[in-house]
Design a protein around this motif. Structure first.
Motif, PDB file in Angstrom:
ATOM      1  N   LEU A 139       0.855  -1.188   0.000  1.00 56.82           N
ATOM      2  CA  LEU A 139       0.000   0.000   0.000  1.00 56.82           C
ATOM      3  C   LEU A 139       0.888   1.235   0.000  1.00 56.82           C
ATOM      4  CD1 LEU A 139      -2.663  -1.083   2.641  1.00 56.82           C
ATOM      5  CD2 LEU A 139      -2.714  -1.383   0.169  1.00 56.82           C
ATOM      6  N   LEU A 140       0.574   2.202  -0.864  1.00 56.36           N
ATOM      7  CA  LEU A 140       1.390   3.410  -1.018  1.00 56.36           C
ATOM      8  C   LEU A 140       0.562   4.658  -0.733  1.00 56.36           C
ATOM      9  CD1 LEU A 140       2.993   2.354  -4.408  1.00 56.36           C
ATOM     10  CD2 LEU A 140       4.035   2.161  -2.154  1.00 56.36           C
ATOM     11  N   ALA A 141       1.217   5.695  -0.232  1.00 57.85           N
ATOM     12  CA  ALA A 141       0.528   6.953   0.067  1.00 57.85           C
ATOM     13  C   ALA A 141       0.086   7.667  -1.207  1.00 57.85           C
ATOM     14  CB  ALA A 141       1.425   7.859   0.889  1.00 57.85           C
ATOM     15  N   GLU A 198      -8.917   4.804  -2.238  1.00 61.91           N
ATOM     16  CA  GLU A 198      -8.211   4.621  -0.972  1.00 61.91           C
ATOM     17  C   GLU A 198      -8.203   3.140  -0.617  1.00 61.91           C
ATOM     18  OE1 GLU A 198      -8.534   6.044   3.633  1.00 61.91           O
ATOM     19  OE2 GLU A 198      -9.024   7.491   2.066  1.00 61.91           O
ATOM     20  N   PHE A 199      -7.016   2.649  -0.272  1.00 60.35           N
ATOM     21  CA  PHE A 199      -6.826   1.248   0.093  1.00 60.35           C
ATOM     22  C   PHE A 199      -6.544   1.143   1.589  1.00 60.35           C
ATOM     23  CE2 PHE A 199      -5.471   1.681  -4.314  1.00 60.35           C
ATOM     24  CZ  PHE A 199      -6.152   0.644  -4.928  1.00 60.35           C
ATOM     25  N   ASN A 200      -6.996   0.051   2.192  1.00 55.44           N
ATOM     26  CA  ASN A 200      -6.729  -0.214   3.608  1.00 55.44           C
ATOM     27  C   ASN A 200      -6.511  -1.704   3.821  1.00 55.44           C
ATOM     28  OD1 ASN A 200      -7.100   2.426   4.937  1.00 55.44           O
ATOM     29  ND2 ASN A 200      -9.149   2.259   4.059  1.00 55.44           N
ATOM     30  N   LYS A 201      -5.650  -2.011   4.758  1.00 54.91           N
ATOM     31  CA  LYS A 201      -5.382  -3.403   5.115  1.00 54.91           C
ATOM     32  C   LYS A 201      -6.408  -3.841   6.150  1.00 54.91           C
ATOM     33  CE  LYS A 201      -1.705  -6.179   7.175  1.00 54.91           C
ATOM     34  NZ  LYS A 201      -0.314  -6.155   7.659  1.00 54.91           N
ATOM     35  N   SER A 236      -9.236  -3.844   1.801  1.00 57.61           N
ATOM     36  CA  SER A 236     -10.464  -3.107   1.485  1.00 57.61           C
ATOM     37  C   SER A 236     -10.080  -1.871   0.689  1.00 57.61           C
ATOM     38  CB  SER A 236     -11.222  -2.717   2.758  1.00 57.61           C
ATOM     39  OG  SER A 236     -10.536  -1.701   3.449  1.00 57.61           O
ATOM     40  N   TYR A 237     -11.003  -1.435  -0.154  1.00 61.83           N
ATOM     41  CA  TYR A 237     -10.762  -0.211  -0.906  1.00 61.83           C
ATOM     42  C   TYR A 237     -12.075   0.512  -1.141  1.00 61.83           C
ATOM     43  CZ  TYR A 237     -12.251  -2.844  -5.030  1.00 61.83           C
ATOM     44  OH  TYR A 237     -12.963  -3.600  -5.920  1.00 61.83           O
ATOM     45  N   THR A 283       2.322   5.904   6.639  1.00 62.29           N
ATOM     46  CA  THR A 283       1.350   5.908   7.726  1.00 62.29           C
ATOM     47  C   THR A 283       0.100   6.719   7.396  1.00 62.29           C
ATOM     48  OG1 THR A 283       2.450   7.825   8.699  1.00 62.29           O
ATOM     49  CG2 THR A 283       3.127   5.653   9.506  1.00 62.29           C
ATOM     50  N   THR A 284       0.040   7.305   6.208  1.00 68.57           N
ATOM     51  CA  THR A 284      -1.108   8.134   5.843  1.00 68.57           C
ATOM     52  C   THR A 284      -2.139   7.298   5.097  1.00 68.57           C
ATOM     53  OG1 THR A 284      -0.080   8.759   3.755  1.00 68.57           O
ATOM     54  CG2 THR A 284       0.368  10.183   5.648  1.00 68.57           C
ATOM     55  N   ALA A 285      -3.130   7.949   4.576  1.00 70.60           N
ATOM     56  CA  ALA A 285      -4.128   7.264   3.761  1.00 70.60           C
ATOM     57  C   ALA A 285      -3.444   6.709   2.516  1.00 70.60           C
ATOM     58  CB  ALA A 285      -5.232   8.242   3.372  1.00 70.60           C
TER      59      ALA A 285
END
Length: 184
Positions: free
Chosen positions: A73-75, A127-130, A137-138, A172-174
């Motif tokens: 995942l990248l900012a 936006e992606f999230n673990k 999730s996105y 550490t950001t979105a």
């Protein structure tokens, strides 16, 4: 002769004006209803197009990531791309969702998942999230004029679960971009 004039049939100017006023009111109401219908059709058509575009981007994202064997995942979308990785992100002006596919020879081909519409611009966000080590999730959002649409989804990363490999978080950001590898 006097009686002949009293028996003449005809329309007075007052009756003629009353008919013109009533006809004008009826035509104004009919035109207003027609204009309302045309505007409602255009709004529905714009909303449908926006929903289609966001759903296409969601479908392609899920399809590409489901069998990924390495995910980071990248900012933001990187300015240079690492060999072996493909990327999904929104372009710099937010007008299209793009995929940068590694072609196997240290170069990347750009594939536009959802194209930019120049006549009536749409702004996209992703936006992606673990969720856990093997689930991602996105959210993909589209905004056009005053209309918004978003799709939220989760993807099980089947190859990563099989290989017991965790999602890597870069920052550490979105997370607005994702790098992934698909190995056969």
């Amino acid at each position: 002769m006097h009686n002949a004039r009293l028996n003449q049939k005809g329309v007075t100017i007052i009756e003629l004006l009353a008919v013109i006023v009533l006809l004008t009111i009826v035509l104004t109401l009919a035109f207003s209803a027609y204009k309302f219908g045309v505007n409602a059709y255009q709004r529905a058509n714009e909303q449908s197009e926006l929903q289609d575009n966001v759903r296409i981007a969601s479908h392609v994202t899920t399809e590409k990531l489901r069998f990924a064997s390495d995910v980071t995942l990248l900012a933001s979308c990187p300015s240079t791309y690492a060999a072996g990785f493909s990327y999904i992100c929104v372009n710099a002006n937010g007008r299209s969702v793009e995929q940068y596919i590694y072609n196997g020879s240290s170069a990347h081909n750009t594939v536009v998942m959802v194209a930019e519409n120049l006549s009536s611009p749409v702004t996209y966000g992703i936006e992606f999230n673990k969720v856990n080590n093997y689930r991602l999730s996105y959210t993909i959002k589209g905004h056009k004029n005053s209309r918004n649409f978003e799709v939220k989804s989760q993807v099980s990363l089947l190859n990563m679960e099989l290989k017991k490999q965790a999602i890597i978080i870069g920052g550490t950001t979105a997370f607005k971009a994702i790098a992934y590898k698909v190995t056969p």
